[in-house]
Design an enzyme around this catalytic site. Structure first.
Site: not given
Ligand code: PLP
Length: 374
Positions: A149, A200, A317
């Site tokens: 992410n 989501h 950051c």
């Molecule tokens: N794992 C990753 C790689 C994410 O990007 C996110 C959310 O940003 C999550 C887990 C967490 O997901 P949730 O917002 O459904 O708890």
């Protein structure tokens, strides 16, 4: 002012066609799926169809699907409750994972378990050998995310799972698939024991997640025994059915327009001097991270916001004290960390937006560098 949303990795706008789900849920399919009368049984049937379809898209090979409230709950459940407790076990976790994974391992560590953290490359990518090198005969569970992410790095989780099992066939393998599910093709899931996802991030509503699992999982939430006893609590039927509808939509439609990321990179390279790309060019299509040395990423974010352009700093950051968690994990220096921003594309983005965004970035970076270098 027309806005340009470039933070689809944070969350996505629910698909327009899903608004009808609210009405349908309020008027018809609101019954408790565990109840025994016909309308409730019908809701349960719809849930089972959604479950079956999501398993098919995942490419399940003997996996079951358990619905949860989010990606965080899914990962917590797997990491804290998905392994068999024995003496002298250890765990392997990639550095730079989402906090829902990392914090779960930190919790195990604080409870006296051994956790081995493996460093990815500077773009967030993880090589299978590096992970396998940390695995031994006592490793209980290994976790490496599918798509980062933070940087958009795309990991070969099938290859990593294979390497882990070659080292120790009993070690279980989990991958956080929140940024990948419905966007990235995945085949050969046989050796992926757990895969966790969230609705989501894919045009559905907040409040629904799922675990695809082969081994048994002990529940984190105790209660009425829903979801085969793995996750008690009345199911979020609206969220689950909307999740399935969104997944079906993105089976036929690309999540982000093809080639947008490369076009963005080309435009920024042509317009702005001294740029560090924080993701390999073969990363996923919808996330890119870039650093502008001499610039503060958060200030850049707010300057773009004034022009209706929404981006993210990621968490590289986000630390108030020097380098953040991700920068440390990926070995970035302070300048690279401070100047990093994350751009993530999705259904609302078009090719025409890219030169507009590039021009605004160019102007903001020039202004900020003038101030910084004085
Ligand atoms: N794992 C990753 C790689 C994410 O990007 C996110 C959310 O940003 C999550 C887990 C967490 O997901 P949730 O917002 O459904 O708890």
């Amino acid at each position: 002012m027309e806005t340009i949303y470039l933070d689809h990795a944070a969350t996505t706008r629910p698909l327009a066609q899903l608004t009808s789900f609210y009405g349908a849920y309020a008027c018809e399919g609101w019954q408790n799926p565990s109840a025994l009368y016909a309308p409730a049984v019908d809701v349960q049937k719809q849930l089972e169809e959604a479950r079956k379809h999501l398993l098919t898209l995942f490419g399940a090979q003997g996996h079951k699907c358990f619905f949860t409230s989010c990606g965080t709950e899914s990962a917590n459940t797997v990491i804290l409750r998905g392994f068999k407790q024995r003496k002298n076990i250890n765990f392997v976790c990639a550095m730079g994972e989402h906090p829902c994974v990392e914090e779960s391992f930190r919790f195990l560590e604080q409870s006296g378990q051994e956790v081995r953290y493996v460093r990815p490359d500077e773009w967030g990518g993880m090589a299978a050998e590096r992970v396998a090198d940390a695995v031994d005969e006592n490793t209980a569970l290994v976790s490496v995310m599918h798509v980062s992410n933070e940087t958009g790095a795309l990991n070969d989780i099938v290859g990593i799972a294979r390497a882990v099992k070659q080292r120790n066939p009993q070690a279980l393998f989990h991958s956080d698939g929140v940024q990948a599910f419905g966007k990235q093709r995945l085949t050969g899931t046989e050796q992926i024991d757990f895969y966790t996802v969230s609705a989501h991030k894919l045009g559905a509503f907040k409040g629904t997640g799922a675990i695809f699992a082969k081994p048994q999982i002990k529940p984190l939430l105790l209660g009425g025994g829903q979801e085969g006893g793995v996750r008690s609590g009345t199911q979020n039927t609206l969220g689950i059915l909307a999740f399935d509808a969104a997944v079906r939509h993105f089976e036929k439609n690309a999540f982000a327009p093809e080639g947008l990321k490369d076009y963005f990179r080309t435009c920024v390279d042509a317009a702005v001097e001294d740029v560090i790309w924080n993701a390999p060019s073969n990363g996923c299509e919808h996330i890119v991270s870039v650093s502008f040395p001499g610039v503060n990423g958060e200030t850049l974010l707010h300057m773009l916001e004034q022009d209706g352009i929404y981006i993210s700093t990621g968490s590289a950051c986000s630390s108030k004290k020097g380098k953040g968690r991700i920068a440390t994990a990926l070995g970035w220096d302070d300048v690279r960390a401070a100047g990093s921003v994350r751009i993530s594309f999705g259904p609302s983005n078009t090719r025409e937006q890219i030169p507009i965004v590039t021009e605004k970035i160019k102007q903001a970076v020039q202004t900020l560098r003038r101030f910084q270098r004085r």
